[in-house]
Design an enzyme around this catalytic site. Sequence first.
Site, PDB file in Angstrom:
ATOM      1  N   HIS A  41      37.702  22.354 -56.231  1.00 29.06           N
ATOM      2  CA  HIS A  41      36.664  22.950 -55.386  1.00 29.06           C
ATOM      3  C   HIS A  41      35.790  21.847 -54.807  1.00 29.06           C
ATOM      4  O   HIS A  41      35.396  20.926 -55.521  1.00 29.06           O
ATOM      5  CB  HIS A  41      35.796  23.907 -56.216  1.00 29.06           C
ATOM      6  CG  HIS A  41      34.727  24.575 -55.415  1.00 29.06           C
ATOM      7  ND1 HIS A  41      34.959  25.732 -54.687  1.00 29.06           N
ATOM      8  CD2 HIS A  41      33.427  24.251 -55.192  1.00 29.06           C
ATOM      9  CE1 HIS A  41      33.851  26.088 -54.067  1.00 29.06           C
ATOM     10  NE2 HIS A  41      32.909  25.206 -54.356  1.00 29.06           N
ATOM     11  N   ASP A  97      27.964  37.200 -57.257  1.00 26.50           N
ATOM     12  CA  ASP A  97      27.653  35.986 -56.490  1.00 26.50           C
ATOM     13  C   ASP A  97      27.493  36.300 -55.012  1.00 26.50           C
ATOM     14  O   ASP A  97      26.617  35.764 -54.343  1.00 26.50           O
ATOM     15  CB  ASP A  97      28.735  34.920 -56.686  1.00 26.50           C
ATOM     16  CG  ASP A  97      28.448  33.720 -55.799  1.00 26.50           C
ATOM     17  OD1 ASP A  97      27.365  33.129 -55.971  1.00 26.50           O
ATOM     18  OD2 ASP A  97      29.259  33.407 -54.912  1.00 26.50           O
ATOM     19  N   ARG A 108      19.772  34.685 -51.759  1.00 27.04           N
ATOM     20  CA  ARG A 108      19.252  33.308 -51.843  1.00 27.04           C
ATOM     21  C   ARG A 108      19.094  32.707 -50.459  1.00 27.04           C
ATOM     22  O   ARG A 108      18.150  31.970 -50.186  1.00 27.04           O
ATOM     23  CB  ARG A 108      20.209  32.441 -52.674  1.00 27.04           C
ATOM     24  CG  ARG A 108      20.117  32.703 -54.164  1.00 27.04           C
ATOM     25  CD  ARG A 108      21.295  32.082 -54.887  1.00 27.04           C
ATOM     26  NE  ARG A 108      21.386  30.663 -54.682  1.00 27.04           N
ATOM     27  CZ  ARG A 108      22.533  29.963 -54.706  1.00 27.04           C
ATOM     28  NH1 ARG A 108      23.686  30.558 -54.974  1.00 27.04           N
ATOM     29  NH2 ARG A 108      22.534  28.672 -54.492  1.00 27.04           N
ATOM     30  N   SER A 163      26.905  29.895 -59.165  1.00 26.16           N
ATOM     31  CA  SER A 163      27.585  30.508 -58.020  1.00 26.16           C
ATOM     32  C   SER A 163      29.013  29.944 -57.899  1.00 26.16           C
ATOM     33  O   SER A 163      29.997  30.692 -57.836  1.00 26.16           O
ATOM     34  CB  SER A 163      26.772  30.213 -56.752  1.00 26.16           C
ATOM     35  OG  SER A 163      27.507  30.457 -55.597  1.00 26.16           O
ATOM     36  N   LYS A 175      32.946  31.824 -59.528  1.00 28.35           N
ATOM     37  CA  LYS A 175      34.168  32.082 -58.748  1.00 28.35           C
ATOM     38  C   LYS A 175      35.351  31.328 -59.342  1.00 28.35           C
ATOM     39  O   LYS A 175      36.474  31.828 -59.378  1.00 28.35           O
ATOM     40  CB  LYS A 175      33.941  31.669 -57.286  1.00 28.35           C
ATOM     41  CG  LYS A 175      32.972  32.609 -56.575  1.00 28.35           C
ATOM     42  CD  LYS A 175      32.591  32.142 -55.188  1.00 28.35           C
ATOM     43  CE  LYS A 175      31.614  31.019 -55.183  1.00 28.35           C
ATOM     44  NZ  LYS A 175      30.624  30.936 -54.142  1.00 28.35           N
TER      45      LYS A 175
HETATM   46  N1  URA Z   1      28.743  26.924 -52.642  1.00 27.37           N
HETATM   47  C1  URA Z   1      28.702  28.080 -53.352  1.00 27.37           C
HETATM   48  O1  URA Z   1      29.719  28.726 -53.544  1.00 27.37           O
HETATM   49  N2  URA Z   1      27.525  28.491 -53.827  1.00 27.37           N
HETATM   50  C2  URA Z   1      26.375  27.813 -53.659  1.00 27.37           C
HETATM   51  O2  URA Z   1      25.354  28.228 -54.147  1.00 27.37           O
HETATM   52  C3  URA Z   1      26.411  26.612 -52.914  1.00 27.37           C
HETATM   53  C4  URA Z   1      27.622  26.183 -52.429  1.00 27.37           C
END
Ligand code: URA
Length: 440
Positions: A82, A161, A168, A183, A187
């Site tokens: 990621h 999320d 947010r 966050s 995932k």
């Molecule tokens: N990428 C994400 O998936 N979440 C965040 O809060 C910031 C970057």
Amino acid sequence: MRMYDMIAKKRDGGTMTRQELEFIVGGFVDGSIPDYQMSAWMMAVYLRGMTDKEVAVLTDVMAHSGDMVDLSAIQGVKVDKHSTGGVGDKTTLVITPIVAACGVKIAKMSGRGLGHTGGTVDKLESVPGTRTAIEQKDFFKQVNDIGIAVIGQSGHLAAADKKMYALRDVTATVGCIPLIASSIMSKKLAAGSDAILLDVTTGNGAFMKTVPESIELAKMMVAIGAHNGRKVAALITDMDTPLGHNIGNSLEVMESMEVLKGRGPEDLREVCLQLAANMLVLGGKGKLAECRAMAEAVIADGSAYEKCKQMFAYQGGDTRVLDDYSLFAQPAAQYELLADHDGYIWSNDTEKIGNASVLLGAGRITKDDTIDMAAGIILHKKTGDFVKKGESICTFYGHTEKFAAAEEMYRAGLVYRDEKPAEKPLVFARVTAEGVETFA
Ligand code: URA
């Protein structure tokens, strides 16, 4: 339990229990906790922070708020990757075939472009015919058959999320390390891989602007992985300058293929080799130096490029474009952006470069926009390069009527000076459960 008390507890610096976090996240997802109370709680988290244990539990609760993908139907160690986002950040297209060609399974779900940053799914779809919305059983079959699948993320992954991120975004609570870490990692935990390599980008094109805050984020995500039984490592990479030269969907696919064919820009190749080597270490293939040699070998013998073509073909893509780039959809027009000074490019705001490419049509301004797959920018001069007045700094691709706004955006981030800026490393640090290694 009352949400009022949860807000007051965090406001006063308290540590939430698992039961309380389940109440907060569950209530927000089912609608019994309204946006204004969740906003107040997230602002309290922003101001008061969270312990490592607390953020690990929050992440686990968020991961379980949607589907948890069970990858046990795929044999072997599955390694995910990621990036926290960047401009010209096409590393997934390069490293996943390298790692798969070395025998480590890739079952990866990726996202679309967000703000000024690009997304892997949009890039994949620039290869005509490529399917990215794939049923789970077909996804598993593909990984078992050819060792690699990169597809779009299901809408049901980490449902909390999605809602929390949207809130947010409008309550000034995006830039909060515990909330970013939970966050991203919610995932990743939900996506089911055994090990995860994180590319934490840092600089003016990234969420994290400085190396120390990037290291802090990386350490928190590595700790979340350890608490939840996943092996996690992170590289802190430079995003003060876009990676490589090409920005935009089909342009980035072309540049990625160049690296897989043993060519391509040195910065992109180097970052990709380091990321791939670290993924192979997580996949149990050996020590870092051996893994790097393996990654170099599958580029040199062509097997990484063949693996990439095999993946596109399996997902319905027309792989002829990967051999002959002239078969990609062609841009309507092109425009040279010329230097208006002699001098070194002292800085070139990466976020503005990303926004210029969005204005050209390579990304979305509203969520329903369609992308112009041929739109984007090729950089000829980057930070640290010397330019002469009238020389081309970059070429824009897209529709003529979009060039003026993109030029204004690009030039607003360009600073020339007579002196050359100091060179910076491409990779600043490596963070694992064993500690932090710095390279600066
Ligand atoms: N990428 C994400 O998936 N979440 C965040 O809060 C910031 C970057």
